[in-house]
Design a protein around this motif. Sequence first.
Motif, PDB file in Angstrom:
ATOM      1  N   GLU A  19     -57.906  30.698 -71.025  1.00 38.31           N
ATOM      2  CA  GLU A  19     -59.348  30.465 -71.130  1.00 38.31           C
ATOM      3  C   GLU A  19     -59.673  28.991 -70.932  1.00 38.31           C
ATOM      4  O   GLU A  19     -60.724  28.645 -70.369  1.00 38.31           O
ATOM      5  CB  GLU A  19     -59.856  30.959 -72.484  1.00 38.31           C
ATOM      6  CG  GLU A  19     -59.821  32.469 -72.633  1.00 38.31           C
ATOM      7  CD  GLU A  19     -60.290  32.923 -74.004  1.00 38.31           C
ATOM      8  OE1 GLU A  19     -60.846  32.085 -74.753  1.00 38.31           O
ATOM      9  OE2 GLU A  19     -60.102  34.113 -74.324  1.00 38.31           O
ATOM     10  N   VAL A  20     -58.801  28.098 -71.417  1.00 36.16           N
ATOM     11  CA  VAL A  20     -58.982  26.667 -71.162  1.00 36.16           C
ATOM     12  C   VAL A  20     -59.042  26.411 -69.663  1.00 36.16           C
ATOM     13  O   VAL A  20     -59.942  25.727 -69.163  1.00 36.16           O
ATOM     14  CB  VAL A  20     -57.846  25.842 -71.802  1.00 36.16           C
ATOM     15  CG1 VAL A  20     -57.917  24.389 -71.342  1.00 36.16           C
ATOM     16  CG2 VAL A  20     -57.902  25.922 -73.322  1.00 36.16           C
ATOM     17  N   LEU A  21     -58.080  26.971 -68.931  1.00 38.78           N
ATOM     18  CA  LEU A  21     -58.048  26.764 -67.481  1.00 38.78           C
ATOM     19  C   LEU A  21     -59.280  27.349 -66.800  1.00 38.78           C
ATOM     20  O   LEU A  21     -59.823  26.757 -65.863  1.00 38.78           O
ATOM     21  CB  LEU A  21     -56.779  27.383 -66.901  1.00 38.78           C
ATOM     22  CG  LEU A  21     -55.456  26.750 -67.342  1.00 38.78           C
ATOM     23  CD1 LEU A  21     -54.278  27.493 -66.711  1.00 38.78           C
ATOM     24  CD2 LEU A  21     -55.406  25.275 -66.986  1.00 38.78           C
ATOM     25  N   ALA A  22     -59.731  28.523 -67.264  1.00 39.60           N
ATOM     26  CA  ALA A  22     -60.924  29.137 -66.681  1.00 39.60           C
ATOM     27  C   ALA A  22     -62.153  28.277 -66.916  1.00 39.60           C
ATOM     28  O   ALA A  22     -62.990  28.113 -66.012  1.00 39.60           O
ATOM     29  CB  ALA A  22     -61.123  30.536 -67.264  1.00 39.60           C
ATOM     30  N   LEU A  23     -62.270  27.708 -68.114  1.00 38.05           N
ATOM     31  CA  LEU A  23     -63.403  26.840 -68.417  1.00 38.05           C
ATOM     32  C   LEU A  23     -63.368  25.559 -67.586  1.00 38.05           C
ATOM     33  O   LEU A  23     -64.396  25.099 -67.086  1.00 38.05           O
ATOM     34  CB  LEU A  23     -63.417  26.510 -69.910  1.00 38.05           C
ATOM     35  CG  LEU A  23     -63.804  27.660 -70.841  1.00 38.05           C
ATOM     36  CD1 LEU A  23     -63.489  27.317 -72.285  1.00 38.05           C
ATOM     37  CD2 LEU A  23     -65.292  27.997 -70.683  1.00 38.05           C
ATOM     38  N   VAL A  24     -62.176  24.988 -67.447  1.00 38.32           N
ATOM     39  CA  VAL A  24     -62.052  23.794 -66.595  1.00 38.32           C
ATOM     40  C   VAL A  24     -62.416  24.135 -65.166  1.00 38.32           C
ATOM     41  O   VAL A  24     -63.177  23.415 -64.496  1.00 38.32           O
ATOM     42  CB  VAL A  24     -60.624  23.220 -66.669  1.00 38.32           C
ATOM     43  CG1 VAL A  24     -60.450  22.101 -65.636  1.00 38.32           C
ATOM     44  CG2 VAL A  24     -60.314  22.689 -68.065  1.00 38.32           C
ATOM     45  N   GLY A  25     -61.874  25.240 -64.656  1.00 40.28           N
ATOM     46  CA  GLY A  25     -62.166  25.638 -63.277  1.00 40.28           C
ATOM     47  C   GLY A  25     -63.641  25.893 -63.035  1.00 40.28           C
ATOM     48  O   GLY A  25     -64.145  25.687 -61.924  1.00 40.28           O
ATOM     49  N   ALA A  26     -64.347  26.311 -64.082  1.00 44.37           N
ATOM     50  CA  ALA A  26     -65.785  26.567 -63.963  1.00 44.37           C
ATOM     51  C   ALA A  26     -66.618  25.308 -64.123  1.00 44.37           C
ATOM     52  O   ALA A  26     -67.851  25.364 -64.091  1.00 44.37           O
ATOM     53  CB  ALA A  26     -66.210  27.603 -65.008  1.00 44.37           C
ATOM     54  N   GLY A  27     -65.958  24.162 -64.307  1.00 47.12           N
ATOM     55  CA  GLY A  27     -66.673  22.900 -64.405  1.00 47.12           C
ATOM     56  C   GLY A  27     -67.247  22.593 -65.774  1.00 47.12           C
ATOM     57  O   GLY A  27     -68.143  21.747 -65.895  1.00 47.12           O
TER      58      GLY A  27
END
Length: 302
Positions: A228-236
């Motif tokens: 989820e951390v990576l998904a949030l980062v990827g979403a800006g």
Amino acid sequence: MELREIEIFLVLAEELHFGRTAERMRVTPARISQTIKKQERAIGAELFKRTSRSVQLTPTGMVLRDGLAVGYQQIKEALAAAAAAGRGITGELNIAYSAAWCGTLVVAATDSFRARHPNCLVRIHESPLLDPLGPLRNGTHDIQLVELPIEEPDIVNGPVLFSEPRALVVPVGHPFARRDTVSLEDLADAALITVTGQPQYFLDHHYPHRTPKGRPIARGPSTTAWQEVLALVGAGKGVSPTCARAAQYYSRPDVVYVPFSDAPLVEYGLLWSATNSTPKVQAFTEILLERAQAASASSPGH
């Protein structure tokens, strides 16, 4: 033929060198020679062809080597199993790790542990981000290999196995993504995505509230799962510090891992409950330490 004499013969059959065999067996080369001559007299045939330049097994020696090797391995396994049973190294052992690169080391150590202690079943788990110490406290996990610091009165800190440089994971379109490195001061210019469920001192260490110069670091969303951390980062939605090696294990098209130029290393160490310092835990810890030292010695720069 005594067990020690069998060991000498098999080591010489492997090394084909009296000096190296003597070093491994911690005896003199003369003792090796005497033992082989005794064996040859008992069998009535040469086991090795010796010249000033080489040592080679004879056909008779090959037959003896192949016959003894299987039986000797069985004897070693039986002795190891008996010793393990005598020390309580039986039953089940549950090992957990926090990151994929920790898992690689745990799997390697598990293979070695199973060979030495075949009567102990090892199960491998992933350590949760949410309440990571809970499984140690309730007995679900016996040992965990995780990021430090962890300082709890009921948790034993074992050895630090290795350290890794840090990186900042940022969205692919972020200005930091075009840089070779970032600094701790740069954290003041982006929102920090954090995790929850860890001790507060752990969070303060890995997700600081201020830069070294005292500038405040804004907070973005918080979550309980690394993906989820990576998904949030990827979403800006922000950036997040991590281990630089994460780039090899968690590559995504929407994020970039930028090394820190000035951040301290991330230390990885072993933890177990103070009420669970058993022979099994100690035996696995020793093997993990051996494997970590071997991995460090074989890595570039060593």
